[in-house]
Design an enzyme around this catalytic site. Structure first.
Site, mmCIF file in Angstrom:
data_model
loop_
_atom_site.group_PDB
_atom_site.id
_atom_site.type_symbol
_atom_site.label_atom_id
_atom_site.label_comp_id
_atom_site.label_asym_id
_atom_site.label_seq_id
_atom_site.Cartn_x
_atom_site.Cartn_y
_atom_site.Cartn_z
ATOM 1 N N ASP A 11 0.872 -1.164 0.000
ATOM 2 C CA ASP A 11 0.000 0.000 0.000
ATOM 3 C C ASP A 11 0.917 1.225 0.000
ATOM 4 O O ASP A 11 2.094 1.126 0.339
ATOM 5 C CB ASP A 11 -0.894 -0.044 1.243
ATOM 6 C CG ASP A 11 -1.744 1.198 1.377
ATOM 7 O OD1 ASP A 11 -2.313 1.636 0.352
ATOM 8 O OD2 ASP A 11 -1.841 1.733 2.499
ATOM 9 N N ASP A 13 0.080 5.098 1.033
ATOM 10 C CA ASP A 13 0.011 6.012 2.183
ATOM 11 C C ASP A 13 0.007 5.228 3.494
ATOM 12 O O ASP A 13 -0.774 4.306 3.685
ATOM 13 C CB ASP A 13 -1.247 6.880 2.094
ATOM 14 C CG ASP A 13 -1.267 7.749 0.838
ATOM 15 O OD1 ASP A 13 -0.278 7.736 0.083
ATOM 16 O OD2 ASP A 13 -2.277 8.432 0.614
#
Ligand SMILES: [Mg+2]
Ligand SMILES: [Zn+2]
EC number: 3.1.3.-
Length: 163
Positions: A11, A13
């Site tokens: 992922d 952020d």
């Protein structure tokens, strides 16, 4: 049969750059986290490193594809200075309120499935590190091993979970 590849999906952020509480809209606010040696370790073990990120801010018009490309150039540049190369960055530009449903916005597994197809991955030997439940849901749906971290948690702390 040629052996399949393995990858660690990441992922964005809260995993590769600091979680800002909402979409990061400007490259000036894009703060890369120091996970250089952890990701170098995974790369040296033969894992492809592939980013999978929801970017519904595009559908909302909060930032442009150009600005997003700048952030991703920055991300690649900083990591590459530490010997870490991302094989690909997959992002979902959709948002249900603006573009209707899609098959790639996490918790849907579309981004991971694209990576598995494009890079001939063995999902059972691949992982997805994310800081949200929706990342884990996507991982399970794609058949890859999910690793849930806290936002901005150093990835060195979860290396032991990756064979
Ligand atoms: Mg996140
Ligand atoms: Zn999508």
């Amino acid at each position: 049969m040629p052996e399949k590849n393995k990858a660690v999906f990441l992922d964005r952020d809260g995993v590769l750059n600091r979680e800002m509480g909402d979409y990061v809209c400007r490259v000036e606010d894009f703060e890369v986290l120091n996970n250089f040696s952890a990701l170098k370790t995974l790369q040296d073990k033969g894992y492809l490193l592939i980013v999978a990120t929801n970017q519904g801010g595009l559908a909302k018009g909060w930032y442009s594809e150009d600005e997003l490309a700048k952030m991703h150039r920055q991300l690649k540049k900083v990591y590459s200075e530490h010997g870490v190369e991302f094989t690909d960055i997959f992002y979902c530009p959709h948002h249900p309120d603006f573009t209707g449903d899609c098959d790639c916005r996490k918790p849907k597994p579309g981004l991971l499935l694209r990576g598995i197809e494009k890079y001939n991955l063995d999902p059972s030997k691949s992982y997805f590190i994310g800081d949200r439940e929706r990342d884990m849901t996507a991982a399970t749906a794609a058949g890859v091993n999910g690793i849930l971290v806290d936002s901005d948690q150093p990835l060195s702390e979860v290396l032991g979970m990756i064979v």
